[in-house]
Design an enzyme around this catalytic site. Structure first.
Site, short mmCIF file in Angstrom:
data_model
loop_
_atom_site.label_atom_id
_atom_site.label_comp_id
_atom_site.label_asym_id
_atom_site.label_seq_id
_atom_site.Cartn_x
_atom_site.Cartn_y
_atom_site.Cartn_z
N ASP A 1 0.71 -1.29 -0.23
CA ASP A 1 0.20 0.06 0.10
C ASP A 1 1.04 1.12 0.32
O ASP A 1 1.87 1.38 0.67
CB ASP A 1 -1.03 0.07 1.22
N HIS B 1 -0.95 4.29 -0.70
CA HIS B 1 -2.38 5.37 -0.19
C HIS B 1 -1.80 7.26 0.02
O HIS B 1 -2.59 7.46 0.75
CB HIS B 1 -2.54 4.30 1.35
N ASP C 1 -3.89 -0.95 -3.32
CA ASP C 1 -3.70 0.60 -2.66
C ASP C 1 -3.01 1.79 -2.25
O ASP C 1 -2.63 1.90 -1.62
CB ASP C 1 -4.21 0.09 -1.20
N ASP D 1 -6.31 6.93 -1.87
CA ASP D 1 -6.89 7.06 -0.70
C ASP D 1 -6.50 7.04 0.39
O ASP D 1 -5.11 7.18 0.62
CB ASP D 1 -7.89 5.47 -0.41
N ARG D 2 -7.03 7.53 1.71
CA ARG D 2 -6.44 7.89 3.30
C ARG D 2 -4.87 9.51 2.87
O ARG D 2 -5.47 10.43 2.59
CB ARG D 2 -5.89 7.22 3.27
N HIS E 1 -8.83 -0.76 -2.46
CA HIS E 1 -8.79 1.39 -2.36
C HIS E 1 -9.52 1.37 -4.05
O HIS E 1 -8.99 2.80 -4.71
CB HIS E 1 -7.88 1.86 -1.99
N ARG F 1 -13.38 -6.35 9.04
CA ARG F 1 -13.70 -4.78 8.31
C ARG F 1 -14.91 -5.53 8.02
O ARG F 1 -15.65 -4.56 7.62
CB ARG F 1 -12.80 -5.16 7.09
N HIS G 1 -2.63 -4.29 1.83
CA HIS G 1 -3.88 -4.08 2.40
C HIS G 1 -4.09 -4.48 4.16
O HIS G 1 -4.83 -3.26 4.67
CB HIS G 1 -5.13 -5.46 2.39
#
Ligand SMILES: O=C(O)c1nn[nH]c1-c1ccccc1
Ligand SMILES: [Mn+2]
Ligand SMILES: [Mn+2]
Ligand SMILES: [Mn+2]
Length: 332
Positions: free
Chosen positions: A75, A77, A104, A107-108, A137, A235, A262
Site C-alpha cells: 500500500d 495510499h 491501494d 485514498d487516505r 481501494h 472489516r 492490505h
C-alpha cells in the site's frame, strides 16, 4: 482527445503519442513542487493503462531475468513523498529494475492523483517490467469515502475520476512470480479448493466492482489470522484465514508463499504463517499518525526475499483525506 488543447500555461515536457522517460522525470519534479499536468495528458495516460491492463491476464505471470531485480511494494495510499523516499533508497524503475505495486495506491493520503499518474506513466512506458495489482481501494465505494474521488475532482475533474475508475476495473488481481510467490492485495479464500487455475480463469471484466462475495472480493479483502481455520473479518467484508489454510493453498499450488499487503505492520512487513504468508506495507507513518515503518521486498534471480524498511519523510502541510467529500453527503 487529439483535438484537445494543452493548457496554455503548461511549461513542462510535452507528451505525444508514446510515454517517455523524459516526460516521467519532468512529471516527478512537477508533482514534488505541487504542480499538475494538463488534463489532456491525464486522459491519455489513464486510457493507455486501462487498455494495457485490460489485455493482461487476471493473474499475470512473470519471471525475474538473470540481470534483473524485482521490487514488491505494498500500500502507498497517496503518500507521494514517502514513495519518493522509497525510490531514493532503492532506485527508480528501469528496464532491469522491475517494480510490482500490490494495490491501494490511492485514498487516505492527499497525493493519490500524483501516485496513480506516476505508477501509470511507468506502466505505459515499460508494461513488461512494471506491474500493478488491484487493491480494495481501487474501487468506487472506497474512493468515494476515502478521498480519491474528491481529489480527482478537486485537482482535475469528474471525467478524470471516471477514467481512473474504469482503469481500476481493468487491473489484474494477482501476479505470480517465478511460480514461487503469488502476490495479491488481500489474501486467500473461504474455499480450500481454489487453485491458481481458478484465478487464471476468473473473468474480471464481467464484474467491475468486487461486491460482497466471490473470488475477486476475497483476493482484495481477506486477512491472515494466527488461529488455525477461518474466522470472521474485522472489516465486515471477506474473512480471515489461518496458517493451515495458507499451507494447504501453497502445497496445492506449488508455491513457496503468498505475498500480500492490505494491513499496516509496525516494521513495514511481517512473515506470518511460518513464512508462507508475507505482508508488505509501503506507507510509513500511515495517515501521518501510526508510528509504523514502510517496507519493500527486493527479489533477485535467485528468488530470495530481501526485506527493506524505510521511514516517513516530511511532506507539504496537507492533511490526509484533505479532499474527501463530506462522507454523509456521499451517503445520498
Ligand atoms: O484505508 C485503509 O486503511 C484500508 N486499506 N485497505 N483497506 C482499508 C480499509 C477498509 C475498510 C475500511 C477502512 C479501511
Ligand atoms: Mn490499504
Ligand atoms: Mn487494502
Ligand atoms: Mn538488502
Amino acid at each position: 482527445l487529439e483535438s484537445m488543447a494543452v493548457d496554455a500555461d503548461y511549461d513542462g515536457v510535452r507528451l505525444e503519442k508514446e510515454m517517455t522517460q523524459e516526460f516521467i522525470t519532468d512529471m516527478i519534479e512537477r508533482f514534488k513542487n505541487g504542480k499538475k499536468i494538463p488534463k489532456k495528458y491525464v486522459y491519455q495516460i489513464v486510457i493507455a493503462v486501462k487498455n494495457i491492463s485490460y489485455d493482461e491476464a487476471t493473474m499475470v505471470e512473470m519471471k525475474i531475468p538473470d540481470d534483473a531485480t524485482l521490487t514488491v511494494c505494498g500500500d502507498t495510499h497517496g503518500q507521494y513523498f514517502d514513495l519518493m523516499e522509497l525510490f531514493r533508497l532503492n532506485g527508480l524503475p528501469t528496464e532491469k529494475h522491475y517494480y510490482l505495486f500490490n494495490g491501494d495506491f490511492v485514498d487516505r493520503g492527499s497525493w493519490s492523483c500524483e501516485i496513480a499518474l506516476l505508477l501509470y506513466a511507468y506502466k505505459w512506458l515499460r508494461p513488461k517490467s512494471f506491474f500493478l495489482n488491484r487493491g480494495n481501494h481501487e474501487t468506487d465505494d472506497m474512493n468515494k469515502v476515502y478521498g480519491f474521488e474528491g481529489e480527482c475532482k478537486a485537482k482535475y475533474n469528474e471525467r478524470t475520476f471516471k477514467l481512473f475508475s474504469e482503469s481500476f476495473s481493468a487491473l489484474p488481481l494477482a501476479t505470480l512470480i517465478g511460480s514461487k510467490y503469488l502476490v495479491l492485495h488481500g489474501g486467500l479464500f473461504s474455499d480450500d479448493k481454489v487453485t491458481l487455475d481458478d484465478i487464471r480463469k476468473l473473468n474480471r471484466h464481467t464484474q467491475r466492482q468486487p461486491g460482497q462475495s466471490g473470488l475477486m472480493m476475497e483476493m482484495l479483502w481477506t486477512d491472515p489470522q494466527t488461529e488455525p481455520g477461518r474466522g470472521p473479518s474485522k472489516r465486515g467484508v471477506g474473512m480471515q484465514f489461518g496458517p493451515d489454510v495458507t499451507k494447504r493453498f501453497c502445497d496445492n499450488n506449488g508455491l513457496d508463499a503468498i505475498i500480500r499487503s492490505h494491513e499496516v505492520r509496525m516494521e513495514g512487513y511481517e512473515e506470518e504463517h511460518g513464512g508462507k504468508c508475507i505482508t508488505v506495507f509501503s506507507a510509513p507513518k500511515y495517515c501521518d499518525s501510526t508510528e509504523n515503518k514502510g517496507a519493500y521486498i527486493n527479489i533477485g534471480p535467485d528468488y530470495k526475499l530481501d526485506f527493506h524498511k524505510f521511514d516517513a519523510v516530511p511532506h507539504p502541510n496537507i492533511k490526509p483525506m484533505a479532499y474527501a467529500q463530506n462522507s454523509l453527503m456521499s451517503m445520498t
